[in-house]
Structures are given as structure tokens and as C-alpha cells.
Write a protein that holds these residues in place. Structure first.
Motif, short mmCIF file in Angstrom:
data_model
loop_
_atom_site.label_atom_id
_atom_site.label_comp_id
_atom_site.label_asym_id
_atom_site.label_seq_id
_atom_site.Cartn_x
_atom_site.Cartn_y
_atom_site.Cartn_z
N ILE A 19 0.84 -1.20 0.00
CA ILE A 19 0.00 0.00 0.00
C ILE A 19 0.88 1.25 0.00
N SER A 20 1.93 1.24 0.79
CA SER A 20 2.81 2.41 0.85
C SER A 20 3.54 2.62 -0.47
N SER A 21 3.78 1.55 -1.25
CA SER A 21 4.42 1.72 -2.55
C SER A 21 3.51 2.49 -3.50
N VAL A 22 2.21 2.19 -3.44
CA VAL A 22 1.25 2.93 -4.27
C VAL A 22 1.17 4.39 -3.83
N LEU A 23 1.12 4.62 -2.52
CA LEU A 23 1.08 6.00 -2.00
C LEU A 23 2.33 6.76 -2.36
N ALA A 24 3.51 6.09 -2.31
CA ALA A 24 4.77 6.76 -2.63
C ALA A 24 4.83 7.16 -4.09
N ASP A 25 4.22 6.37 -4.97
CA ASP A 25 4.18 6.72 -6.38
C ASP A 25 3.23 7.87 -6.65
N PHE A 26 2.13 7.90 -5.93
CA PHE A 26 1.09 8.90 -6.20
C PHE A 26 1.39 10.24 -5.51
N PHE A 27 1.73 10.19 -4.22
CA PHE A 27 1.93 11.40 -3.45
C PHE A 27 3.40 11.80 -3.30
N GLY A 28 4.31 10.87 -3.51
CA GLY A 28 5.72 11.15 -3.31
C GLY A 28 6.28 10.38 -2.13
N VAL B 82 9.97 2.85 2.29
CA VAL B 82 10.16 4.14 1.63
C VAL B 82 11.51 4.79 1.98
N THR B 83 12.05 4.53 3.17
CA THR B 83 13.29 5.20 3.55
C THR B 83 14.48 4.76 2.69
N PRO B 84 14.74 3.45 2.49
CA PRO B 84 15.82 3.08 1.58
C PRO B 84 15.60 3.58 0.15
N LEU B 85 14.34 3.59 -0.31
CA LEU B 85 14.02 4.10 -1.63
C LEU B 85 14.34 5.59 -1.71
N TYR B 86 13.96 6.33 -0.70
CA TYR B 86 14.21 7.77 -0.64
C TYR B 86 15.71 8.07 -0.73
N ILE B 87 16.50 7.34 0.07
CA ILE B 87 17.94 7.57 0.08
C ILE B 87 18.56 7.16 -1.26
N LEU C 43 6.29 10.92 6.47
CA LEU C 43 5.53 11.68 7.47
C LEU C 43 4.39 10.84 8.05
N LEU C 44 3.68 10.12 7.19
CA LEU C 44 2.58 9.27 7.66
C LEU C 44 3.08 8.20 8.61
N SER C 45 4.22 7.59 8.29
CA SER C 45 4.76 6.55 9.17
C SER C 45 5.13 7.13 10.54
N ARG D 208 9.94 0.80 -9.95
CA ARG D 208 10.82 0.76 -8.78
C ARG D 208 10.04 0.76 -7.48
N SER D 209 9.05 1.62 -7.38
CA SER D 209 8.27 1.70 -6.15
C SER D 209 7.45 0.43 -5.92
N LEU D 210 6.80 -0.05 -6.97
CA LEU D 210 5.97 -1.25 -6.85
C LEU D 210 6.83 -2.48 -6.55
N GLY D 211 7.94 -2.64 -7.28
CA GLY D 211 8.81 -3.78 -7.06
C GLY D 211 9.43 -3.78 -5.68
N SER D 212 9.88 -2.61 -5.23
CA SER D 212 10.45 -2.51 -3.89
C SER D 212 9.41 -2.79 -2.82
#
Length: 528
Positions: free
Chosen positions: A103-112, A157-162, A118-120, A454-458
């Protein structure tokens, strides 16, 4: 001449104002532009440390449950916790982390990426408060479940962000900084657990243990207001000029040039165009309802990346490591150590020290090789622990591993004490080897996936991690009771041996490559 940070990038709407420069950059699109050598700038280190608070929270909430389980007494539901209670309280975190990852992968793609962090944080605060105010097992399970959602989102999301911010040469080191934050959080959790367990009020000390997890989450909520979004997400959202400014800051204005920054941004744009073109070819114009899933599973290189990422994430948990994080105090109580929470601290400290060592080795040795070197030592540590357990007579009778069982006369004999020391040393060997390789390499999963998936696979790979985590957390104590500790640790050793062979066969080396270069390794095979 204006400072490099203030120099605007050429946007697609302003192409007619700089024909000569545009021609130069067009030529640069077909050449490889080297990122400047040198250490990452202050800006990228601050970003990594700020994002690493998520890792600290992840580690703290993983480690604090070990001391909590042996300190809670009869505070929950008016009775002592059973093995089943401990297993459910522990594994519910993994179960909800599993649900949160995709779910967070979908949110990260849509909202950033930034809003998901912040949500976590908000969920970490809520979960800590619910746990601290719990007076029943069910309420404690609710609090741990909320924390699980937060951990699932943050761990993805944190490793993806970095990874999307870091220069290629230091990406492995900076992602390992996040893993270092996790191990530091575990050390802090064990220290606080020992202080409250040995010197605090037995009835309220454990509440402070779990409640203190809200503090770093609140700190990150404040820091994240000053953190940027990643350049790759900004380009995908059509904000290339803003992405260029972030690239400029990550490199440092004294090292960067207009041509380099624009080339990096255009390289990202080119990758997005290629991914969109590939999706249209395989999707009849992009009308497929599940385009991201279709692209991830139907394109061979994406499918290979998913298999490798899921293999590494599953192996990281099925090797049994987090069973030690969750139940180390329970194990050391069973082995007759006088201060089990303090003995558990040696495990967390070993994990932290060797994660620091991995920080300096990961980009020099490489991801593949450090796994192939370290996993055999994990196998040796697990088999040595199995031998130690076979040489010791554990408490018998009606007591289960869920109960706080005092040491018996048999446990106090010299042979049993020697076996307990062997088990402790073997666990430290295992943890040190884990920290060097398997503890951090799987979190570099985003290197394997193209930007479009990348977001979905991760997210799917991280979900695999939490499936395995849930299985280990739920089954560890029952396996110890039903099959004996020796058999349990031998099974984990067998899993590690299988994982080593699979890594040797299909996991390529990605150290030193840009994200765009790393994804090309799997274009025509496994790239080993």
C-alpha cells in the motif's frame, strides 16, 4: 556569474532561448556523464541522517519488545504471558507491516516519498501511546499492529528515498547508514530495557520502554518539513526544474556544473520515456487496468529484479535473525543468565559494531561478494548454537518458554554454564556475519528496478520481508518447544546454505553503478 545553485535549468517550454546550450545537452544525452569524485556533501548527509530516524524507530520498536516480554509480568489481562501471547504480540507487527508495504508503494508513487515518511511517523507516535496505555493483551496487540503499519511503510520508503537521492559511488554506504540507524535503535532499546527492567518500577517500567518510541517520531515529523522530494519522483511528476535544483544540492555547488545537472535530469526523463514506451507496446496503448503490475511481471528484466529482491528480503528473515531480536531476553532467561536484558545487549551491540564495519566495506567489496563471504559464517554460528543447545539440559516440566523460568540446579552446573557461553559466542558470530551482509544488502533492492516499477517492485520485495518476518515471529517459540532449540537453529542454518547457493547463481554486482546502469544488468539474463 551567478552561483550554480541559483542558475535555472532549461525547461521544455524555454527551449528557444538557448539553442546552443540545448544542442550541447542533446549531444550529452548519448554520452555517459561521470558524477564528480569525492565525498557526499553536507546536504546529502543531513538528508540521510534525517531519513535514518525511520530506521531508528524501526530498530527501537523491534528491539524493545524483547525486554518488554520479560518485564510485563501480569500487567496485561491480569496474568502472566504465555508463549502464544508472546508470539501473537510479536508477530502482529510483522503481519501489519506486510499489509502496509504494498500500500505504501502505491502511496509513494502517487503522493511522493516524503509524505509517506511523514505518515509513518504519525503512526509511530500513535502506536507508542496505545502500547503505553495498554492493560490487556488485545490492546497491546492493537498498539503493536499500528506500529507494524508504520514500520512497514518506513522500511520500504526510507531506503528508496535515500537511493534516489544518493550519488552512485556512495549509494551503498548511505543506504547502509539507514541500516546502521536500525541497529542503533535496537541498541538503544536494549539499554533502556535493561535500565527499566533492573532499576525501574516493575509495574510501569515496560510502559516507558514502549512509550519512548514516540519521541524520535515526533522529531522526524519536524525535520521532514525541511526535506526535499527525490529528483526521480519530481521528474516523473513533471517537475524537472525542481528536480535539477535537488540534484545540484546533493552534489554540492562547488563540484557541479550546469551541463552535469541537466544531463542527470535528462537521463531520468529518458528512462521514464523508455519505460512508458515499453508499457505502451506491451499494453495496447496503456489501457490495461493494472499497468504497473503488468509491466513488472511481463517484462523479463523486471521479473528477474523482483525474483532477486524477494529472494534477498525473504532470506534476511527466514535465516531467523529477528527471532533473536524479539526473543533474546527469553532465550537468555531460559539459559540461566542472571541479567538476561543485559546479555541481550551484547547481541545488539555486536549487530551495531559490524554494521558500522559494513558501512565502510559495502561499496569497496560489493554487494554480491560481501554476501558470499559472510553467509558461510552465519551457517557456522547457527550450527555451533545447535551444538550448544544439544549439550545443555533445559528446564523441564510444565513450564513453557513463555514463562519466566528461574535457573535450575542443572542449569547451574559447569557443563551447562559452558554450553550457555558457547551459545552466546555462536550467536554473536552469527549476528556479526549477518550485520556485514544480509542485514543491509537486501535494502538496496531499489537498485535493481527501473524507475517505472521501482516503487511497486520494492514494495512487493519489502512485503516478502514481512511475510517471512511474520512466519519467524509466530513460529520461533513453538518450534523451540516442539522440535527442540537444536533442530530449530539447524533449520535456520539450512535456509542460509540454500540462500548462499541462490545468491551465487542469480545475484549480480551493482556496486558503483548508477540506478539506470544497474537496471540494465538484467536485460538479457541474470547479469552475474
Amino acid at each position: 556569474m551567478a552561483n550554480a545553485v541559483d542558475t535555472p535549468l532549461i525547461s521544455h517550454q524555454e527551449d528557444d532561448t538557448a539553442d546552443d546550450t540545448q544542442s550541447e545537452i542533446s549531444d550529452a544525452e548519448d554520452t555517459v556523464i561521470e558524477w564528480p569524485a569525492g565525498r557526499p556533501g553536507l546536504f546529502i548527509w543531513l538528508l540521510t541522517l534525517s531519513a535514518g530516524i525511520s530506521g531508528l524507530l524501526f530498530g527501537y520498536d523491534t528491539g524493545v519488545i524483547s525486554a518488554t516480554l520479560v518485564s510485563v509480568g501480569t500487567s496485561l489481562s491480569g496474568r502472566a504471558l504465555t508463549s502464544l501471547d508472546k508470539s501473537v504480540i510479536t508477530s502482529c507487527t510483522s503481519l501489519f507491516a506486510l499489509a502496509a508495504s504494498p500500500i505504501s508503494s502505491v502511496l509513494a508513487d502517487f503522493f511522493g516519498r516524503k509524505p509517506v515518511i511523514l505518515l509513518s511517523d504519525l503512526l509511530f507516535v500513535l502506536g507508542a501511546v496505545v502500547q503505553a496505555l495498554s492493560y490487556s493483551v488485545s490492546n497491546m496487540v492493537l498498539g503493536r499492529s499500528i506500529v507494524g503499519i508504520a514500520v512497514g511503510a518506513a522500511s520500504f520508503v526510507t531506503p528508496l528515498y535515500i537511493a534516489e537521492l544518493a550519488p552512485p559511488t556512495y549509494r551503498g554506504r548511505l543506504i547502509t547508514m539507514n541500516v546502521l540507524s536500525i541497529t542503533l535503535g535496537q541498541v538503544v532499546a536494549y539499554v533502556i530495557g535493561w535500565i527499566f527492567a533492573e532499576h525501574g518500577d516493575p509495574s510501569t517500567g515496560w510502559r516507558w520502554m514502549v512509550g519512548l518510541g514516540a519521541l524520535p517520531a515526533a522529531l522526524q515529523c519536524a525535520l521532514i518539513l525541511f526535506m526535499p522530494e527525490t529528483p526521480r519522483w519530481l521528474v516523473k511528476a513533471g517537475r524537472s526544474t525542481e528536480a535539477g535544483r535537488i540534484v545540484q544540492k546533493t552534489l554540492g555547488s562547488d563540484k557541479t556544473s550546469y551541463r552535469l545537472v541537466d544531463s542527470v535530469v535528462k537521463g531520468i526523463e529518458r528512462e521514464i520515456r523508455e519505460e512508458q514506451g515499453r508499457a505502451e507496446l506491451t499494453d495496447n496503448g496503456g489501457k490495461h487496468r493494472f499497468q504497473g503490475w503488468h509491466e513488472l511481471l511481463s517484462v523479463p528484466r523486471n521479473r528477474r529484479a523482483l525474483i532477486i529482491a524477494c529472494l534477498l528480503q525473504g532470506l534476511q528473515q527466514l535465516c531467523g535473525f529477528n527471532s533473536l531480536m524479539y526473543f533474546s531476553a527469553t532465550i537468555f532467561t531460559m539459559l540461566g543468565f542472571p541479567i538476561p536484558t543485559l546479555t541481550s545487549l551484547t547481541v545488539a551491540a555486536t549487530n551495531f559494531v559490524f554494521t558500522v564495519l559494513a558501512l565502510f566495506l559495502i561499496d569497496q567489496i560489493g554487494r554480491r561478494r560481501i554476501l558470499l563471504y559472510s553467509i558461510p559464517f552465519m551457517v557456522c554460528g547457527l550450527l555451533l548454537a545447535a551444538f550448544g543447545f544439544s549439550s545443555i539440559k533445559l528446564p523441564s516440566g510444565d513450564a513453557s518458554l513463555g514463562d519466566h523460568v528461574p535457573a535450575t540446579d542443572d542449569m547451574s552446573s559447569p557443563s551447562s554454564q559452558n554450553a550457555a557461553v558457547i551459545i552466546l559466542i555462536s550467536i554473536m558470530i552469527y549476528v556479526a556475519s549477518y550485520a556485514l551482509g544480509l542485514g543491509n544488502v537486501p535494502w538496496m533492492q531499489s537498485e535493481l528496478f527501473p524507475l517505472g516499477v521501482r516503487s511497486l517492485g520494492s514494495g512487493l520485495a519489502t512485503a516478502t520481508n514481512w511475510i517471512a518476518n511474520f512466519i519467524v515471529g509466530l513460529t520461533f517459540l513453538p518450534l523451540m518447544e516442539l522440535m527442540s532449540p537444536s533442530v530449530t537453529f539447524s533449520l535456520y542454518g539450512l535456509v542460509c546454505a540454500f540462500g548462499w547457493f541462490a545468491i551465487w547463481k542469480i545475484y549480480p554486482e551493482t556496486a558503483g553503478l548508477t540506478l539506470e546502469e544497474a537496471t540494465c544488468l538484467l536485460e538479457n539474463g541474470w547479469g552475474v
